[in-house]
Design a protein around this motif. Structure first.
Motif, PDB file in Angstrom:
ATOM      1  N   ARG A  80       0.612 -10.501  -0.213  1.00 35.66           N
ATOM      2  CA  ARG A  80      -0.538 -10.373  -0.820  1.00 35.66           C
ATOM      3  C   ARG A  80      -1.509  -9.474   0.051  1.00 35.66           C
ATOM      4  N   LYS A  81      -1.361  -9.264   1.213  1.00 35.29           N
ATOM      5  CA  LYS A  81      -2.156  -8.549   2.183  1.00 35.29           C
ATOM      6  C   LYS A  81      -1.604  -6.992   2.199  1.00 35.29           C
ATOM      7  N   ASN A  82      -0.717  -6.549   1.553  1.00 37.96           N
ATOM      8  CA  ASN A  82      -0.222  -5.176   1.590  1.00 37.96           C
ATOM      9  C   ASN A  82       0.459  -4.911   0.326  1.00 37.96           C
TER      10      ASN A  82
ATOM     11  N   GLU B 264      -1.845  10.053  -4.949  1.00 33.69           N
ATOM     12  CA  GLU B 264      -2.457   9.252  -3.519  1.00 33.69           C
ATOM     13  C   GLU B 264      -1.819   7.803  -3.831  1.00 33.69           C
ATOM     14  N   ILE B 265      -1.725   7.386  -2.225  1.00 33.36           N
ATOM     15  CA  ILE B 265      -1.169   6.131  -2.219  1.00 33.36           C
ATOM     16  C   ILE B 265      -2.137   5.192  -1.452  1.00 33.36           C
ATOM     17  N   GLY B 266      -2.431   4.067  -1.909  1.00 35.73           N
ATOM     18  CA  GLY B 266      -3.458   3.063  -0.998  1.00 35.73           C
ATOM     19  C   GLY B 266      -2.796   1.823  -1.212  1.00 35.73           C
ATOM     20  N   THR B 267      -3.448   1.059  -0.230  1.00 38.56           N
ATOM     21  CA  THR B 267      -2.984  -0.616  -0.317  1.00 38.56           C
ATOM     22  C   THR B 267      -4.430  -1.440  -0.433  1.00 38.56           C
ATOM     23  N   VAL B 268      -3.968  -2.522  -1.057  1.00 42.15           N
ATOM     24  CA  VAL B 268      -5.298  -3.354  -0.984  1.00 42.15           C
ATOM     25  C   VAL B 268      -4.740  -4.784  -0.384  1.00 42.15           C
ATOM     26  N   ASP B 269      -5.594  -5.539   0.079  1.00 37.62           N
ATOM     27  CA  ASP B 269      -5.493  -6.867   0.601  1.00 37.62           C
ATOM     28  C   ASP B 269      -6.039  -7.799  -0.458  1.00 37.62           C
ATOM     29  N   LEU B 270      -4.934  -8.633  -1.263  1.00 37.69           N
ATOM     30  CA  LEU B 270      -5.628  -9.484  -2.299  1.00 37.69           C
ATOM     31  C   LEU B 270      -6.197 -10.901  -1.588  1.00 37.69           C
ATOM     32  N   THR B 271      -6.089 -11.014  -0.350  1.00 37.03           N
ATOM     33  CA  THR B 271      -6.628 -12.215   0.255  1.00 37.03           C
ATOM     34  C   THR B 271      -8.158 -11.983   0.722  1.00 37.03           C
ATOM     35  N   SER B 272      -8.597 -10.993   0.831  1.00 36.95           N
ATOM     36  CA  SER B 272      -9.945 -10.497   1.233  1.00 36.95           C
ATOM     37  C   SER B 272     -10.819 -10.156   0.249  1.00 36.95           C
TER      38      SER B 272
ATOM     39  N   ILE C 141       0.816   2.692 -10.711  1.00 37.25           N
ATOM     40  CA  ILE C 141       2.158   1.801 -10.161  1.00 37.25           C
ATOM     41  C   ILE C 141       1.619   0.846  -8.921  1.00 37.25           C
ATOM     42  N   ILE C 142       1.960  -0.385  -9.183  1.00 37.03           N
ATOM     43  CA  ILE C 142       1.446  -1.245  -8.323  1.00 37.03           C
ATOM     44  C   ILE C 142       2.557  -2.010  -7.813  1.00 37.03           C
ATOM     45  N   TYR C 143       2.992  -1.863  -6.620  1.00 35.06           N
ATOM     46  CA  TYR C 143       4.259  -2.264  -5.847  1.00 35.06           C
ATOM     47  C   TYR C 143       3.935  -3.552  -4.937  1.00 35.06           C
ATOM     48  N   VAL C 144       4.610  -4.680  -5.245  1.00 32.32           N
ATOM     49  CA  VAL C 144       4.190  -6.094  -4.270  1.00 32.32           C
ATOM     50  C   VAL C 144       5.491  -6.021  -3.402  1.00 32.32           C
ATOM     51  N   GLU C 145       5.296  -5.765  -2.126  1.00 29.85           N
ATOM     52  CA  GLU C 145       6.411  -5.715  -1.400  1.00 29.85           C
ATOM     53  C   GLU C 145       6.744  -7.292  -0.888  1.00 29.85           C
TER      54      GLU C 145
END
Length: 264
Positions: free
Chosen positions: A184-186, A198-206, A222-226
């Protein structure tokens, strides 16, 4: 006696570890509860190439003829920039061909800007008295990959929705939430705007998520969850029943040998 104490101690440690609650799976951990926070992150999407636009014209004047402008649903030929069976497809030049007005450069406009432009042109050319125009995006879609709840045959979700204002949390909910193994943090967002990727990241816990430019989902995101590290390691293992049993027996034998040597 020492052996028994060692075993009891080890079992206790394992039980305590299994009962711990990992905080990494909790969304928006640091946001205040029961408190009103003003929304400052406004959202207005811009029209892109290959968008399918639904454009509908009405008039406040009774009896005004607007039928010529509302044929998008009557089955056009589907060529780029022309009316298709559902709407107006923005061609590779960023244009649509609107009745009586001709080619309009619409790529980069907001829906509100295009609405105002068409109303102005209809009024200026006296095509419709007191026109009212509505512009909708008919093919708003996004894609999800990785550790999401809903999977398809190719492990990708192609999500089409009505409207445009969609947050990343709503998008995740539409996919059945994230798997427990998803990081969830990446979370990675791949976005294309005006010919650039462009490629960005979000932290779903913050709570900083709310101020992120990726909080609102854009067309074709495109939403990729590692997956987490444990899931990655397991993916490289041969987890056949025989392999699992052999691994467990080998581990148990090693523990018993260790205990016998050092605590006998």
């Amino acid at each position: 006696m020492k052996t028994s104490k060692f075993l009891y101690f080890g079992i206790g440690i394992l039980l305590m570890a299994s009962c711990s609650v990992p905080k990494d799976i909790v969304y928006i951990q640091d946001a205040p509860r029961d408190e009103k926070v003003p929304i400052v992150n406004d959202y207005s999407s811009r029209i892109q190439i290959n968008d399918l636009l639904g454009i509908y014209v009405t008039s406040t004047v009774m009896g005004a003829n607007v039928s010529s402008f509302n044929k998008a649903g009557e089955g056009g030929n589907g060529n780029s920039g022309t009316s298709t069976g559902e709407g107006y497809l923005v061609d590779r030049n960023g244009e649509i061909n609107f009745p009586y007005i001709g080619l309009l450069k619409v790529a980069g406009m907001t829906r509100e800007k295009l609405r105002d432009t068409i109303e102005m042109l209809l009024t200026k050319d006296e095509l419709v008295p007191e026109p009212r125009v509505t512009v909708n995006l008919l093919n708003f879609r996004f894609y999800t990959l990785g550790a999401t709840g809903k999977m398809t045959l190719n492990n990708a979700n192609n999500n089409i929705m009505q409207g445009e204002r969609l947050t990343i949390l709503q998008a995740i909910a539409m996919c059945g939430d994230l798997n427990i193994t998803g990081q969830r943090k990446n979370v990675t967002i791949i976005r294309e705007i005006d010919g650039y990727r462009e490629i960005g990241t979000v932290d779903l816990t913050s709570k900083e998520l709310f101020d992120s430019p990726y909080y609102y989902v854009a067309q074709n995101d495109i939403i990729y969850v590692e997956p987490n590290d444990r899931e990655k390691r397991q993916a490289n293992l041969d987890l056949t029943p025989l392999t699992v049993i052999t691994s467990v027996l080998s581990f148990a034998t090693s523990i018993m040998t260790f205990v016998y040597i050092f605590f006998k």
